[in-house]
Scaffold this motif. Structure first.
Motif, PDB file in Angstrom:
ATOM      1  N   LEU A 111     -38.043 -38.663  24.084  1.00  0.00           N
ATOM      2  CA  LEU A 111     -38.312 -38.960  25.498  1.00  0.00           C
ATOM      3  C   LEU A 111     -39.398 -38.073  26.093  1.00  0.00           C
ATOM      4  O   LEU A 111     -39.809 -38.286  27.237  1.00  0.00           O
ATOM      5  N   GLY A 112     -39.845 -37.091  25.340  1.00  0.00           N
ATOM      6  CA  GLY A 112     -40.936 -36.249  25.818  1.00  0.00           C
ATOM      7  C   GLY A 112     -40.545 -35.323  26.953  1.00  0.00           C
ATOM      8  O   GLY A 112     -41.313 -35.144  27.899  1.00  0.00           O
ATOM      9  N   VAL A 113     -39.356 -34.732  26.856  1.00  0.00           N
ATOM     10  CA  VAL A 113     -38.932 -33.747  27.859  1.00  0.00           C
ATOM     11  C   VAL A 113     -38.767 -32.395  27.176  1.00  0.00           C
ATOM     12  O   VAL A 113     -38.631 -32.317  25.954  1.00  0.00           O
ATOM     13  N   ASP A 114     -38.760 -31.336  27.972  1.00  0.00           N
ATOM     14  CA  ASP A 114     -38.761 -29.996  27.402  1.00  0.00           C
ATOM     15  C   ASP A 114     -37.378 -29.362  27.309  1.00  0.00           C
ATOM     16  O   ASP A 114     -37.101 -28.619  26.376  1.00  0.00           O
ATOM     17  N   VAL A 115     -36.506 -29.645  28.272  1.00  0.00           N
ATOM     18  CA  VAL A 115     -35.167 -29.053  28.278  1.00  0.00           C
ATOM     19  C   VAL A 115     -34.169 -30.118  28.716  1.00  0.00           C
ATOM     20  O   VAL A 115     -34.414 -30.846  29.687  1.00  0.00           O
ATOM     21  N   ILE A 116     -33.041 -30.213  27.997  1.00  0.00           N
ATOM     22  CA  ILE A 116     -31.961 -31.120  28.377  1.00  0.00           C
ATOM     23  C   ILE A 116     -30.680 -30.311  28.496  1.00  0.00           C
ATOM     24  O   ILE A 116     -30.341 -29.522  27.605  1.00  0.00           O
ATOM     25  N   ARG A 117     -29.974 -30.523  29.597  1.00  0.00           N
ATOM     26  CA  ARG A 117     -28.704 -29.840  29.806  1.00  0.00           C
ATOM     27  C   ARG A 117     -27.666 -30.830  30.337  1.00  0.00           C
ATOM     28  O   ARG A 117     -27.992 -31.757  31.090  1.00  0.00           O
ATOM     29  N   LEU A 118     -26.426 -30.598  29.937  1.00  0.00           N
ATOM     30  CA  LEU A 118     -25.299 -31.416  30.368  1.00  0.00           C
ATOM     31  C   LEU A 118     -24.402 -30.583  31.279  1.00  0.00           C
ATOM     32  O   LEU A 118     -23.974 -29.493  30.896  1.00  0.00           O
ATOM     33  N   GLY A 119     -24.130 -31.078  32.463  1.00  0.00           N
ATOM     34  CA  GLY A 119     -23.250 -30.377  33.396  1.00  0.00           C
ATOM     35  C   GLY A 119     -21.913 -31.084  33.521  1.00  0.00           C
ATOM     36  O   GLY A 119     -21.865 -32.290  33.716  1.00  0.00           O
ATOM     37  N   LEU A 120     -20.829 -30.326  33.376  1.00  0.00           N
ATOM     38  CA  LEU A 120     -19.478 -30.875  33.516  1.00  0.00           C
ATOM     39  C   LEU A 120     -18.730 -30.078  34.580  1.00  0.00           C
ATOM     40  O   LEU A 120     -18.779 -28.838  34.584  1.00  0.00           O
ATOM     41  N   GLU A 121     -18.075 -30.798  35.465  1.00  0.00           N
ATOM     42  CA  GLU A 121     -17.324 -30.121  36.519  1.00  0.00           C
ATOM     43  C   GLU A 121     -16.052 -29.503  35.936  1.00  0.00           C
ATOM     44  O   GLU A 121     -15.193 -30.206  35.407  1.00  0.00           O
ATOM     45  N   ALA A 122     -15.987 -28.187  36.030  1.00  0.00           N
ATOM     46  CA  ALA A 122     -14.846 -27.422  35.496  1.00  0.00           C
ATOM     47  C   ALA A 122     -14.541 -26.312  36.489  1.00  0.00           C
ATOM     48  O   ALA A 122     -15.008 -25.173  36.336  1.00  0.00           O
ATOM     49  N   PRO A 123     -13.751 -26.616  37.532  1.00  0.00           N
ATOM     50  CA  PRO A 123     -13.482 -25.636  38.594  1.00  0.00           C
ATOM     51  C   PRO A 123     -12.881 -24.336  38.098  1.00  0.00           C
ATOM     52  O   PRO A 123     -13.057 -23.288  38.731  1.00  0.00           O
ATOM     53  N   ALA A 124     -12.169 -24.382  36.963  1.00  0.00           N
ATOM     54  CA  ALA A 124     -11.538 -23.155  36.461  1.00  0.00           C
ATOM     55  C   ALA A 124     -12.543 -22.216  35.808  1.00  0.00           C
ATOM     56  O   ALA A 124     -12.256 -21.016  35.631  1.00  0.00           O
ATOM     57  N   ALA A 125     -13.730 -22.726  35.439  1.00  0.00           N
ATOM     58  CA  ALA A 125     -14.739 -21.899  34.773  1.00  0.00           C
ATOM     59  C   ALA A 125     -15.740 -21.360  35.788  1.00  0.00           C
ATOM     60  O   ALA A 125     -15.910 -21.915  36.883  1.00  0.00           O
ATOM     61  N   GLU A 126     -16.403 -20.302  35.424  1.00  0.00           N
ATOM     62  CA  GLU A 126     -17.427 -19.735  36.305  1.00  0.00           C
ATOM     63  C   GLU A 126     -18.633 -20.665  36.342  1.00  0.00           C
ATOM     64  O   GLU A 126     -19.160 -21.075  35.296  1.00  0.00           O
ATOM     65  N   PRO A 127     -19.097 -21.062  37.526  1.00  0.00           N
ATOM     66  CA  PRO A 127     -20.262 -21.961  37.611  1.00  0.00           C
ATOM     67  C   PRO A 127     -21.465 -21.379  36.867  1.00  0.00           C
ATOM     68  O   PRO A 127     -21.780 -20.196  36.991  1.00  0.00           O
ATOM     69  N   GLY A 128     -22.088 -22.210  36.065  1.00  0.00           N
ATOM     70  CA  GLY A 128     -23.245 -21.784  35.292  1.00  0.00           C
ATOM     71  C   GLY A 128     -22.924 -21.257  33.921  1.00  0.00           C
ATOM     72  O   GLY A 128     -23.833 -21.019  33.117  1.00  0.00           O
ATOM     73  N   SER A 129     -21.644 -21.049  33.634  1.00  0.00           N
ATOM     74  CA  SER A 129     -21.271 -20.544  32.308  1.00  0.00           C
ATOM     75  C   SER A 129     -21.344 -21.667  31.281  1.00  0.00           C
ATOM     76  O   SER A 129     -21.291 -22.851  31.613  1.00  0.00           O
ATOM     77  N   GLY A 130     -21.452 -21.285  30.009  1.00  0.00           N
ATOM     78  CA  GLY A 130     -21.560 -22.266  28.943  1.00  0.00           C
ATOM     79  C   GLY A 130     -20.210 -22.819  28.533  1.00  0.00           C
ATOM     80  O   GLY A 130     -19.234 -22.080  28.400  1.00  0.00           O
ATOM     81  N   LEU A 131     -20.182 -24.147  28.319  1.00  0.00           N
ATOM     82  CA  LEU A 131     -18.949 -24.813  27.882  1.00  0.00           C
ATOM     83  C   LEU A 131     -19.094 -25.453  26.508  1.00  0.00           C
ATOM     84  O   LEU A 131     -18.141 -26.051  26.007  1.00  0.00           O
ATOM     85  N   GLY A 132     -20.259 -25.327  25.896  1.00  0.00           N
ATOM     86  CA  GLY A 132     -20.478 -25.968  24.616  1.00  0.00           C
ATOM     87  C   GLY A 132     -19.817 -25.233  23.479  1.00  0.00           C
ATOM     88  O   GLY A 132     -19.193 -24.178  23.670  1.00  0.00           O
ATOM     89  N   PRO A 133     -19.932 -25.783  22.268  1.00  0.00           N
ATOM     90  CA  PRO A 133     -19.367 -25.107  21.093  1.00  0.00           C
ATOM     91  C   PRO A 133     -19.969 -23.717  20.945  1.00  0.00           C
ATOM     92  O   PRO A 133     -21.097 -23.460  21.363  1.00  0.00           O
ATOM     93  N   SER A 134     -19.230 -22.831  20.363  1.00  0.00           N
ATOM     94  CA  SER A 134     -19.715 -21.464  20.183  1.00  0.00           C
ATOM     95  C   SER A 134     -20.999 -21.458  19.358  1.00  0.00           C
ATOM     96  O   SER A 134     -21.200 -22.292  18.480  1.00  0.00           O
TER      97      SER A 134
END
Length: 238
Positions: A111-134
């Motif tokens: 698609l010719g983009v430089d950065v892709i990120r997925l955001g999931l609403e997780a109120p129990a986690a700190e906003p901006g923290s990583g939720l992906g696999p280790s």
């Protein structure tokens, strides 16, 4: 001076003031050219040249329009092929880690983009923290607060969040883009429906070029991609 002279003088003055009234009237021009032939070309021969110039200008405009239409059609077909390839790449992933790898590597390149990120609403986690696999993929999935997807899309304006939002950025979100944030100049934000009883998600495409995404661009292809992506993502979030 009689009334006829006054009328002729008014007509002459209007023609001088607005010559396009004659030049753009095809029937009138044909009548003038017929009269010119009968008078051995002494009176309106210059008008014939002007008429030819006008026709050439119109032809040039038509050719320009034709080229623009062809270019737009080619660009649309090319974009459609890119989105289809990106969707097929996602469908080949065998697990969630592979899904994220394909997203950040293959889909970004297609698609010719430089950065892709997925955001999931997780109120129990700190906003901006990583939720992906280790590991390296942890920061690909970003924790959002409750209603964070819509807030990010609307930038807190209180309006309804669109399915796809394209915009230029003066300052990109460091929560999403991390170290790349200072270089991101435009983005596409795709709102994701993750199914019944689940909070919405957010997929963002960041580009270093300010012209890559703009509010005037069409969103049909990205809307289609968002639909395929969210259906694929539901499998891994079930």
């Amino acid at each position: 001076m009689d009334l006829a002279d006054d009328t002729d003088e008014a007509l002459r003055a209007r023609i001088i003031a607005e010559p396009a009234l004659i030049l753009e009237d095809q029937e009138l021009m044909r009548a003038l050219l017929r009269a010119d032939r009968r008078s051995a070309g002494r009176n309106v021969v210059d008008l014939r040249g002007v008429l030819v110039e006008r026709l050439e200008e119109r032809l040039d405009r038509l050719e320009d329009t034709h080229r623009e239409v062809l270019a737009a059609a080619y660009e649309n077909v090319s974009g459609m092929n890119q989105v289809h390839r990106a969707c097929l790449a996602l469908l080949d992933a065998g697990d969630f880690a592979a899904f994220l790898q394909v997203l950040t590597r293959d889909v970004a390149m297609i698609l010719g983009v430089d950065v892709i990120r997925l955001g999931l609403e997780a109120p129990a986690a700190e906003p901006g923290s990583g939720l992906g696999p280790s590991g390296p993929l942890r920061g690909v999935v970003i924790a959002l607060p409750d209603t964070g997807s819509d807030t990010y899309i609307t930038q807190g304006r209180g309006m309804g969040a669109r399915r796809v939002t394209l915009r230029r950025l003066a300052k990109a979100s460091p929560d999403f883009y991390g170290e790349h944030a200072p270089r991101i100049r435009s983005e596409a934000a795709l709102r994701l429906d993750l199914g019944p009883d689940k909070r919405p998600g957010l997929l963002v495409f960041g580009a270093f070029e300010a012209e890559r995404f703009d509010a005037d661009q069409g969103t049909d292809l990205l809307t289609f991609f968002a639909g395929v992506f969210e259906r694929s993502l539901r499998r891994w979030l079930a």
